[in-house]
Design an enzyme around this catalytic site. Structure first.
Site: not given
Length: 380
Positions: A95, A273, A311, A313, A316, A342
């Site tokens: 940005d 974002d 989840c 991931c 988890c 996570h």
């Protein structure tokens, strides 16, 4: 299917304006819609580049203002740009620093030339112009860079909004000229101009039409999610998005909750974002399918289940709520690392599901079912 050298639209959902596509960038293709983690200082807080790659991210965001002040443009250029400096070999969006300068209201002065400000670090004076900001981001080797703009807060007078828009539009023309000169020297990154106009419809329309006329690689929508009520955000987002050409990727700056992401996708937005998912993670807030949980709560002290049983991931799969609460209460560094991993993995999985739903022409029903559970589901 609509296509050009920078953006390819793959599929448009028949139930709404949601769509999938591909951004063709110097450091690899990026599938859209896409959530971009914020790596303000060329690092996503509490995350290694290897973890970001393991999750599957193809682009992250860095901040021109902060990196310009430290470590400085010269050092980044000598290191081979952001990619050589950080080791992240996929894409960077940077940005312009406009929002950071906006937040330094007591320490900056905006003129048609540019913005003069005092550094929040040491009080030193600096001048950013549309041309210098393009050059700084070129030296960073940004894959997508943003024009310098004037961001305004919610509920300002129309006269102030008009003044800010006039300056932003003039800066966009100068940024385009500087970017084209950079392209002539071999720079491959894209430049996005920014739609402003605050919350005045006629100013938003004027800005959108002007920005579209510049015919740049993509278009950003600025000045939203700056403190306005959620219903005002949704109304102005839908109004602005409808004014933009479909052959350009659209980027809404500064949104990162499931509710806002889904609202944006439904209106044909391709990119977004926000620092919130990672900031909240460091404060012990975890995304789950049934809403957010605050891991600091005592009810999790003997809860040996994963944060989100659905989840997949690594957090988890390997850690319990009780252990994660223990890490947070003891202020262990690992707490921020695991919570951030996570939350970003959760959003990345959500984006994959969104792209699949669009491809199968069922995004509207996906949005409804996701939010029905996320907002009202019982967290167990």
């Amino acid at each position: 299917m609509q296509t050009d050298s920078f953006f390819t639209e793959i599929h448009s959902d028949t139930t709404c304006r949601a769509r999938t596509g591909i951004l063709n960038l110097p450091h690899g293709p990026v599938r859209t819609p896409v959530f971009m983690p914020v790596g303000t200082r060329a690092t996503v807080k509490a995350m290694s580049k290897d973890d970001l790659e393991a999750i599957g991210f193809e682009i992250i965001l860095a901040n021109t203002y902060h990196l310009y002040l430290r470590p400085g443009t010269d050092i980044l250029e000598k290191a081979g740009g952001l990619h050589g400096f950080s080791g992240w070999n996929k894409n960077f969006l940077t940005d312009s620093g406009g929002f950071q300068v906006f937040s330094l209201a007591p320490f900056r002065k905006i003129t048609s030339e540019g913005v003069t400000f005092r550094s929040h670090r040491d009080g030193s004076r600096h001048l950013l112009t549309p041309e210098s900001v393009v050059d700084i981001q070129r030296r960073f080797n940004s894959d997508i860079q943003m024009q310098l703009d004037v961001c305004t807060g919610y509920d300002i007078p129309e006269k102030k909004a008009r003044e800010a828009l006039t300056v932003t539009s003039g800066w966009a023309l100068r940024a385009k000229d500087a970017w084209q000169q950079a392209r002539d020297t071999g720079y491959q990154g894209a430049l996005f101009p920014i739609v402003q106009g605050n919350f005045y419809r006629h100013l938003r329309k004027e800005s959108a039409e002007f920005v579209a006329s510049l015919d740049m690689p993509g278009i950003a929508i600025g000045g939203l999610s700056v403190g306005e009520p959620a219903e005002v955000f949704a109304e102005m987002l839908a109004y602005t998005a409808d004014l933009l050409p479909r052959d350009k990727p659209r980027y809404v700056m500064g949104i990162g909750t499931p509710e806002y992401i889904l609202e944006a996708v439904e209106n044909g937005i391709d990119m977004f974002d926000c620092v919130l998912p990672t900031r909240n993670a460091r404060n012990g807030s975890y995304f789950t399918r049934s809403g957010c949980i605050s891991i600091k709560n005592a009810c999790y002290s003997e809860d040996f289940r994963p944060v989100d049983p659905e989840c997949s991931c690594k957090v988890c799969r390997q850690y319990s709520r009780a252990y994660l609460r223990h890490l947070f209460k003891e202020q262990e560094i690992l707490s921020s690392m695991l919570a951030t991993y996570h939350n970003l993995a959760f959003l990345h999985q959500m984006m994959e599901e969104i792209r699949t739903a669009i491809t199968e022409d069922r995004f509207a029903s996906y949005k409804w079912m996701f939010l029905e559970r996320f907002r009202g589901g019982e967290i167990k």
